[in-house]
Design a protein around this motif. Structure first.
Motif, PDB file in Angstrom:
ATOM      1  N   GLN A 536       0.837  -1.205   0.000  1.00 20.61           N
ATOM      2  CA  GLN A 536       0.000   0.000   0.000  1.00 20.61           C
ATOM      3  C   GLN A 536       0.868   1.249   0.000  1.00 20.61           C
ATOM      4  O   GLN A 536       1.848   1.331   0.745  1.00 20.61           O
ATOM      5  N   TRP A 539       0.880   4.894   3.410  1.00 19.47           N
ATOM      6  CA  TRP A 539       0.509   4.073   4.558  1.00 19.47           C
ATOM      7  C   TRP A 539       0.202   4.914   5.787  1.00 19.47           C
ATOM      8  O   TRP A 539      -0.839   4.708   6.444  1.00 19.47           O
ATOM      9  N   LYS A 542      -3.100   6.892   5.441  1.00 18.30           N
ATOM     10  CA  LYS A 542      -4.277   6.032   5.530  1.00 18.30           C
ATOM     11  C   LYS A 542      -4.499   5.545   6.961  1.00 18.30           C
ATOM     12  O   LYS A 542      -5.626   5.547   7.473  1.00 18.30           O
ATOM     13  N   ASP A 543      -3.422   5.121   7.614  1.00 19.17           N
ATOM     14  CA  ASP A 543      -3.555   4.629   8.980  1.00 19.17           C
ATOM     15  C   ASP A 543      -4.012   5.746   9.919  1.00 19.17           C
ATOM     16  O   ASP A 543      -4.827   5.517  10.820  1.00 19.17           O
ATOM     17  N   PHE A 555      -8.487   1.628   1.996  1.00 25.52           N
ATOM     18  CA  PHE A 555      -7.596   0.582   1.480  1.00 25.52           C
ATOM     19  C   PHE A 555      -8.096  -0.107   0.214  1.00 25.52           C
ATOM     20  O   PHE A 555      -7.531  -1.105  -0.205  1.00 25.52           O
TER      21      PHE A 555
END
Length: 636
Positions: A536, A539, A542-543, A555
């Motif tokens: 991905q 990261w 997104k996290d 995701f």
């Protein structure tokens, strides 16, 4: 957000005709329908078109400094102008307006050209210093706002926010630069180091230029750069907290406006993140808008609708269909130079939709470049790991041979399309990434060219400028160099050009909070495993956004703002694909009259695409836009 144009005499400071400056500004009236002004003095003429966003009733331009010793033209927004205003006022500056334009003038008078490093925002501006008899031209760090310039045979330099402002001056020659065709076919746009017209330049992003009467035009000076050479320390949790803080500040600072404000919402990670943070900071529903497609596989409007419902936005949506091909001439006029990013069409449509209810719209542009969000970044990261384990000589022999033998199959499922990966592993990191980001590779371009054009091109190759950009990057790894080149080459040439022209065409101000320079500088220091992890990209971003957004938004496979050009050119627009080749053969159309493209090979390429054997949609769209652009520019 505005537009401006001007004339500066490099040699003798001759009088400037105000009517000529006015005509240049009239050509970009769409950038500023709310106000107009012209100012001239010996050797200088400055004109401005205003789109009122902050201090609607005040801040007319060209704007004089309090003491009358400097004049300003400004396009953009300064997001920290209130803090700067307070600092300058404490040092004795006097202000007569409530906007950011006067703050730039006061900052210039306090710090000179070095004031640019104190400004946070998107901007292009020109300041004429009556004491020094000099002209300062500046472009913002990432190149959000454009600035064109050209020297004329009468000893003057003309400048403006769009090429069409320069084209309104009768002294500008309209002669095509042959090397711009090579650049355009390689990238799908004319990058910032070149222009379609000979003699026209673009001030590079993060650069400034100081011109003086009686002196030759100097080279631009870089005033900002981003470094990937350092790595930030700290836990993922601490870096995530810092990231969210920077994003919140970037979003809220861009929500300041005296006119209605909203956001573009595609349903992807970036625009959804911006909308989530806007909703958090807003006391009323955020106005959002999105564009869908009549090709279901490429339509993200359902995801956008889900995010709109989650955050209670006031949402509007519209569908783009093949019938919108009829708007191609509008696109051509919008960009002046040929521009083949097919997402320009839906970008323009979503800007039109937004303008129905707002004057300012926030976008999610920039996060992919800053945080390694493109699929090509993930491939680059993985391929570099393999390159690091196998000696170059062995890689070139084994993978090069396998890549040449492996069949090219555009029609096959993605996992079976290994030819590109094998060939990339045989190349250097820089060569592989340059190939990945280009639209039309050198072999296919050579099939297109006639012998006449090959002579004009000489030994120039479009890829070299991108390779040079990667080579000079302050970086540690191949991924660092790829992202650096994206930020310095791809972003201003493609993405930001697209958004600026599409939004300004409808007098809409687009703001990009994820391109806040503090956020960009932070992202450049992240360890690679916080940019790319588990297959991905982005990261850490997104996290960090999991507290706001569901995992199936964060995701899911990246789709992007893609127009279904491939399907259109095999269906309702197949006739347009064949027409390109036919005109090259019979000398019709601008491309045919130019005589630089091989009609037999063009026809083979068009038929291979229509039959489904190959995907040449991007090339065919490039050629179509090039043909229309040459007509618009009046040079073929």
């Amino acid at each position: 957000m505005c537009g401006f144009a001007g004339i500066f005499h490099l040699e003798t400071p001759k009088p400037v005709d105000p009517a000529r400056v006015e005509r240049m500004c009239d050509a970009i009236a769409h950038r500023g329908p709310d106000g107009f002004g012209v100012w001239t003095a010996p050797g200088i003429g400055m004109g401005h078109r205003r789109l009122s966003i902050i201090d609607i009733a005040g801040s007319p331009q060209p704007m004089a400094s309090t003491d009358g010793r400097a004049m300003l033209l400004f396009n953009g927004e300064i997001y920290n102008y209130r803090e700067l205003r307070a600092e300058l006022a404490a040092q004795g500056a006097v202000f007569h307006t409530d906007g950011d334009s006067e703050v730039i003038l006061a900052a210039y008078q306090r710090w000179g050209a070095d004031c640019v490093s104190r400004l946070s925002g998107m901007f292009a501006f020109a300041i004429y210093d009556l004491d020094a008899r000099s002209l300062l031209l500046v472009r913002d760090r990432l190149g959000v706002k454009p600035l064109f310039l050209a020297e004329l045979s009468d000893g003057s330099l003309i400048f403006g926010s769009e090429l069409k402002a320069l084209m309104a001056h009768p002294g500008l020659r309209r002669e095509i630069d042959p090397l711009a065709v090579e650049d355009y076919l390689a990238w799908g746009y004319v990058p910032d180091h070149r222009s379609m017209l000979k003699g026209v330049e673009k001030l590079p992003a993060g650069h400034l230029m100081i011109l003086k009467h009686g002196a030759p035009k100097p080279a631009p000076r870089e005033w900002w750069d981003v470094s990937f050479a350092e790595r930030r320390k700290g836990s993922a949790a601490d870096l995530s907290a810092e990231l969210i803080h920077l994003m919140r500040d970037a979003v809220t600072s861009r929500m300041v406006a005296d006119v209605p404000l909203g956001a573009f919402l595609s349903g992807g990670v970036d625009s959804s993140s911006v909308v989530a943070l806007m909703a958090e900071a807003s006391n009323s529903p955020v106005k959002t808008c999105s564009i869908g497609f009549d090709v279901k596989a490429l339509d993200e409007s359902d995801y956008a609708r889900r995010i709109a419902e989650q955050f209670g936005t006031d949402h509007q949506s519209r569908i783009v269909s093949p019938n919108d091909f009829e708007a191609v001439d509008h696109l051509t006029a919008m960009f002046d130079e040929p521009f083949a990013d097919a997402s320009a069409l839906p970008t323009w449509r979503v800007c039109q939709l937004a303008r129905e209810t707002v004057t300012v719209a926030l976008s999610g542009d920039g996060a992919d470049e800053a945080f390694a969000g493109y699929r090509r970044h993930v491939f680059q990261h993985g391929e570099d790991r393999v390159r690091g384990m196998i000696p170059a000589g062995l890689r070139q022999g084994v993978f090069g041979t396998l890549g040449r033998l492996y069949p090219k199959a555009d029609w096959a499922p993605r996992p079976l399309r290994a030819k590109t990966t094998l060939l990339n592993l045989a190349r250097t990191s820089e060569e592989a990434y340059t190939d990945a980001i280009s639209v039309t590779g050198p072999a296919l371009r050579d099939r297109l060219y006639t012998e006449e054009y090959r002579r004009l091109r000489g030994d120039y190759r479009a890829e070299q400028a991108f390779l040079d950009c990667m080579a000079r990057a302050p970086a540690r790894s191949g991924l660092d160099r790829a992202q650096y080149a994206d930020l310095k080459f791809w972003l201003p040439g493609d993405i930001l050009t697209k958004v600026d022209r599409a939004s300004m065409a409808v007098s809409l101000e687009a703001r990009e909070p994820l391109l806040d320079h503090r956020l960009i500088e932070f992202a450049a220091t992240l360890p690679e495993n916080l940019r790319v992890a588990g297959g991905q990209g982005k990261w850490l971003l997104k996290d960090s956004m999991r507290r706001y957004l569901p995992d199936d938004i964060l995701f899911r496979p990246k789709q992007g703002f893609v127009t279904p050009i491939a399907q259109w050119l095999r269906g309702p627009l197949a006739g347009e694909a064949r027409k390109i080749a036919a005109q090259a053969k019979d000398g019709g159309g601008a491309l045919g009259r130019l005589g630089w493209l091989n009609p037999i090979n063009l026809n083979e390429i068009a038929e291979a695409h229509i039959s489904g054997l190959s995907d040449h949609s991007r090339l065919l769209w490039q050629l179509l836009m090039l043909d229309r652009s040459l007509v618009h520019l009046g040079i073929a």
